[in-house]
Design a protein around this motif. Sequence first.
Motif, PDB file in Angstrom:
ATOM      1  N   ALA A 267       0.828  -1.212   0.000  1.00 27.13           N
ATOM      2  CA  ALA A 267       0.000   0.000   0.000  1.00 27.13           C
ATOM      3  C   ALA A 267       0.860   1.259   0.000  1.00 27.13           C
ATOM      4  O   ALA A 267       0.434   2.298  -0.490  1.00 27.13           O
ATOM      5  CB  ALA A 267      -0.922  -0.001   1.215  1.00 27.13           C
ATOM      6  N   VAL A 268       2.078   1.176   0.525  1.00 25.30           N
ATOM      7  CA  VAL A 268       2.891   2.382   0.713  1.00 25.30           C
ATOM      8  C   VAL A 268       3.325   3.016  -0.613  1.00 25.30           C
ATOM      9  O   VAL A 268       3.069   4.204  -0.830  1.00 25.30           O
ATOM     10  CB  VAL A 268       4.089   2.096   1.638  1.00 25.30           C
ATOM     11  CG1 VAL A 268       5.016   3.294   1.681  1.00 25.30           C
ATOM     12  CG2 VAL A 268       3.607   1.762   3.044  1.00 25.30           C
ATOM     13  N   PRO A 269       3.963   2.267  -1.551  1.00 29.68           N
ATOM     14  CA  PRO A 269       4.338   2.937  -2.802  1.00 29.68           C
ATOM     15  C   PRO A 269       3.117   3.460  -3.551  1.00 29.68           C
ATOM     16  O   PRO A 269       3.162   4.535  -4.154  1.00 29.68           O
ATOM     17  CB  PRO A 269       5.058   1.846  -3.598  1.00 29.68           C
ATOM     18  CG  PRO A 269       4.738   0.573  -2.934  1.00 29.68           C
ATOM     19  CD  PRO A 269       4.411   0.879  -1.510  1.00 29.68           C
ATOM     20  N   THR A 270       2.022   2.717  -3.495  1.00 32.56           N
ATOM     21  CA  THR A 270       0.796   3.180  -4.157  1.00 32.56           C
ATOM     22  C   THR A 270       0.350   4.506  -3.563  1.00 32.56           C
ATOM     23  O   THR A 270       0.033   5.451  -4.293  1.00 32.56           O
ATOM     24  CB  THR A 270      -0.318   2.124  -3.994  1.00 32.56           C
ATOM     25  OG1 THR A 270       0.181   0.877  -4.423  1.00 32.56           O
ATOM     26  CG2 THR A 270      -1.531   2.491  -4.811  1.00 32.56           C
ATOM     27  N   GLY A 271       0.348   4.568  -2.231  1.00 30.84           N
ATOM     28  CA  GLY A 271      -0.033   5.820  -1.574  1.00 30.84           C
ATOM     29  C   GLY A 271       0.889   6.957  -1.958  1.00 30.84           C
ATOM     30  O   GLY A 271       0.440   8.060  -2.290  1.00 30.84           O
ATOM     31  N   ILE A 272       2.197   6.696  -1.951  1.00 27.94           N
ATOM     32  CA  ILE A 272       3.179   7.739  -2.276  1.00 27.94           C
ATOM     33  C   ILE A 272       2.938   8.264  -3.692  1.00 27.94           C
ATOM     34  O   ILE A 272       2.832   9.475  -3.913  1.00 27.94           O
ATOM     35  CB  ILE A 272       4.623   7.185  -2.145  1.00 27.94           C
ATOM     36  CG1 ILE A 272       4.945   6.898  -0.682  1.00 27.94           C
ATOM     37  CG2 ILE A 272       5.625   8.158  -2.744  1.00 27.94           C
ATOM     38  CD1 ILE A 272       6.259   6.160  -0.473  1.00 27.94           C
ATOM     39  N   VAL A 273       2.841   7.340  -4.651  1.00 31.34           N
ATOM     40  CA  VAL A 273       2.677   7.745  -6.050  1.00 31.34           C
ATOM     41  C   VAL A 273       1.355   8.483  -6.240  1.00 31.34           C
ATOM     42  O   VAL A 273       1.290   9.504  -6.938  1.00 31.34           O
ATOM     43  CB  VAL A 273       2.767   6.513  -6.979  1.00 31.34           C
ATOM     44  CG1 VAL A 273       2.359   6.871  -8.390  1.00 31.34           C
ATOM     45  CG2 VAL A 273       4.178   5.956  -6.958  1.00 31.34           C
ATOM     46  N   THR A 274       0.293   7.989  -5.613  1.00 34.51           N
ATOM     47  CA  THR A 274      -1.016   8.640  -5.758  1.00 34.51           C
ATOM     48  C   THR A 274      -0.970  10.070  -5.248  1.00 34.51           C
ATOM     49  O   THR A 274      -1.445  10.994  -5.913  1.00 34.51           O
ATOM     50  CB  THR A 274      -2.091   7.848  -4.988  1.00 34.51           C
ATOM     51  OG1 THR A 274      -2.106   6.519  -5.466  1.00 34.51           O
ATOM     52  CG2 THR A 274      -3.460   8.470  -5.167  1.00 34.51           C
TER      53      THR A 274
END
Lengths: 301, 301, 301, 301
Positions: free
Chosen positions: C228-235
């Motif tokens: 979930a973390v890279p997805t959150g960062i990129v979003t």
Amino acid sequence: MADPAPASGRLRARLYSIVFHADDPLGKAFDVALIFAIVASVVVVMLESVASVQARIAGGLRIAEWVFTILFTIEYLLRLRLVERKRDYALSFFGIVDLLSVLPTYISLFVAGAQALLVVRILRVLRIFRVLKLAHYVNEAESLGRALAASKRKILVFIFVVLTIVTVMGSMMYVIEGGENGFTSIPQSVYWAVVTLSTVGFGDIYPVTPLGKALASVIIMMGYGIIAVPTGIVTVELNREREHEEAARRHEECPRCGLGEHDADARFCKRCGTSIMRATPEASGETAPESGARVAAPSSA
Amino acid sequence: MADPAPASGRLRARLYSIVFHADDPLGKAFDVALIFAIVASVVVVMLESVASVQARIAGGLRIAEWVFTILFTIEYLLRLRLVERKRDYALSFFGIVDLLSVLPTYISLFVAGAQALLVVRILRVLRIFRVLKLAHYVNEAESLGRALAASKRKILVFIFVVLTIVTVMGSMMYVIEGGENGFTSIPQSVYWAVVTLSTVGFGDIYPVTPLGKALASVIIMMGYGIIAVPTGIVTVELNREREHEEAARRHEECPRCGLGEHDADARFCKRCGTSIMRATPEASGETAPESGARVAAPSSA
Amino acid sequence: MADPAPASGRLRARLYSIVFHADDPLGKAFDVALIFAIVASVVVVMLESVASVQARIAGGLRIAEWVFTILFTIEYLLRLRLVERKRDYALSFFGIVDLLSVLPTYISLFVAGAQALLVVRILRVLRIFRVLKLAHYVNEAESLGRALAASKRKILVFIFVVLTIVTVMGSMMYVIEGGENGFTSIPQSVYWAVVTLSTVGFGDIYPVTPLGKALASVIIMMGYGIIAVPTGIVTVELNREREHEEAARRHEECPRCGLGEHDADARFCKRCGTSIMRATPEASGETAPESGARVAAPSSA
Amino acid sequence: MADPAPASGRLRARLYSIVFHADDPLGKAFDVALIFAIVASVVVVMLESVASVQARIAGGLRIAEWVFTILFTIEYLLRLRLVERKRDYALSFFGIVDLLSVLPTYISLFVAGAQALLVVRILRVLRIFRVLKLAHYVNEAESLGRALAASKRKILVFIFVVLTIVTVMGSMMYVIEGGENGFTSIPQSVYWAVVTLSTVGFGDIYPVTPLGKALASVIIMMGYGIIAVPTGIVTVELNREREHEEAARRHEECPRCGLGEHDADARFCKRCGTSIMRATPEASGETAPESGARVAAPSSA
């Protein structure tokens, strides 16, 4: 013995408070004990299914199981005794779960080898939700639930699109790969498409022909986009939830007189007339409210 | 028999309304029946492909198939009869899907063993979309569709970057691992890279050499970042969609006179002059402060 | 022949425009032709590695390869001839890629069986990026790139945390499972942890002991949060990008005099003094700007 | 030798600065050297576990291991000597990790074949975090950490829901598939449900019966929605973090007098009275319009 009925009435009210309320100190202890009992009993049910454990400590497990069953039966009867509308409770979701948590053990006394029946006791795990319902976690669960409910229609459209894709793609793979490569029927191929599109990829069935691999690559690339959709939907809804919570918190307390619970669209404290928008900056970290306060300030000069 | 043409005209209009409109009561019933028939016929096509089921109830499936085929044929001819521009319908997406839904069954009467042809009937599943198109789900689908369309260019760039990564990484694995470990050719290795980067991971091919495993780990770590990109794109677009929807809804109805459909940049109801911004705080929980500013402004006049 | 040098100069300028500019009509045709040639030549390299294809059409592939090699060689020499700073081009990223795209074919004439060397030609795929760089897709790529670059530090911390988790968890699995279950060494176990935490899950190695399975379940549950973390960062970064783009667009054109390209923090058109904030509502669907326009309106009365 | 104690005091302060501070030039060099030593020693521990490497360079690895062990022992003793509260350090997280990093090597001198014990040295990898803690990466890590901490309750509810789903679904698969298809016990089936719901999908266990495959498809479709929840939670929290950071940065410096660190709700520089909102448009691209309102307001005065 002069006043037995009121005493029993008081006992009953006390018991009701312990069993049904989380804010009662003894009720809290009851809840914690219940969670431990539920988790332990679920572990017992799980261990019973493990052949090697069963071989060694079958006796211990059986005793533990009967202890939990009797405890849960007492609890069930107590709940049934304490509630006003016994029928409603017995037919409610938790009433049925409570009954299914104990019934299989009793039936196993009369009917032998009812393994599938005994597994029903695993539903005891659902009973934890009742305890959580009493605790403060319900807010968080409701927030998540609301986020999902709000996007119910988008999710339905999404699920339908996914089902269509796996049906059409699975059928194509069935024609391309055929039974000799594991794609023995359309349902089997659709199952493979579900496993692939969702990026699970067990590897029990996989394409063998070059054309099949090419189509599988296309399905997988589609999966990229498709897995993004529910994430996007849930994220947007959770964000909306957050904004609503912040907006609600914003109106919680008047900065001058301390009055709370203003209407959602109130702009001034209904008791003292102070702008209740000023509370916003800290709450959300957005500077929008300043403009309101700023413009208002000169007008009062 | 005095006025047959108008009567047939009325019948035709009635039929048209039933077949093409979802808001007609009978039309709604027609849509629901159609969805059931489509789903049932798709299940029949699926079951026909399962050898064990086919062995037992081949006769029943054949009868069911012919019933559905004849029903869908009648529906097709009815649609063709009712529409003004017959050619346009016949050559439209749904016209072709409607034809492909029935044609294979008839062809199978003359051409034996056309298994691949019969699978074409699975395209019937696409016909459900026409029914949904009439219903209110179209908004949700359009919202999702617009979100994807808006980020079309970003998605194309993303897909191209992914294709480049899998091509280069697949070729490297082909050199490192070689044919004896399953990486028999570059296309095969690229297929493996697609399966791995997308986190599907069938396990039909996997690196065996230490260097191959190290490179695979690098590819997988890249996959982390890469899977985040479409999710981020879709989330941002869905969020934009939500903001637009909220902005649109905000202007929907004047709180005093009920007039709806104001211009997107209207600040006061064009009929009665009431501020139509008041609806905002509840809608988004974000612009609340401005309303404060608005009220303050007149107070300085 | 009176004025050969200027004519050759004009030819050279024309060629330069065709080769290096996308807005030149012939240049556009050149770019499209180049993309087709690159894709076709990559397909040839891929097919060469497939034994069954190689067996059948080895001759055709060899001829195609030489055609592409000669074409790309001419292109390389042309670029080298046309650019001012030949050395800079030859040592630039694309200069090296251009050379590596043709060199292996020539070397294979002298050195036999250089399979690994021939694979280098797959790098031709990178040359497509140069063509894209000229087209309008560069904005989209840059937007994605900026989003990733902006969160570089967060991503580094994330990668380091992931590496620590897979190292520690992999070592634990090595101790728990041991070599007989496939966890033959710590690096091997770390590789398994990478494959598992990322949800790829090849299935070439998997836990067999109950304790190993329990720990694997814990790792997998951690994987939930971690993915979930890279997805959150990129979003979040893509969202910031979107806001910046919208803010930039907002200032693009003065609604009265049409002047564009105001400073990012300009509040009034620098030529005619009109508030350039009014353009916002349509752009972002947020009502914030209304407050500015609204307050300004009375002030002009 | 006249003033030995102060000299040793100065030496001690110098050493303390080198060991404990990152902004000291020598301290920075010390940190970089330490990171290299830690990574190298972890690689040595890993390589020791690889049989083929161990067979070839066992001697070299042993020497390297002793060099690192002695270096880390000196570092440990130095830290213990330099800190004021020796007991607190020795019992702190990093104190224990430091000890565990060297102890196993010494114990292996006396106790033979303590393979599991030697693996403990892999915890050295955790020591890198101490170095990072000193560097500027701590902000990024804290930002990620705060985002996770803020949604702790939502995550707990999420984990509990996931555990309930895998328990109930795993038990159902146990009844449906049974031991002959790999679902040998409820814990085993729950493990399969975890592996499937998370989209890892090893493929060591997979459904064989049609009913099992149908239920697996349902579990996988649920997994779609479920994997979206942590992503949504983390994204929303990271977004909130970003807004707070931007709000904080916004107030960092007065554009006229350069005064920084204004209160979060300050609207004018407290020293020179300049509006400190001007910095906003570039920062967030969101609040731009308010600045318009602000300037307009005085114009009406």
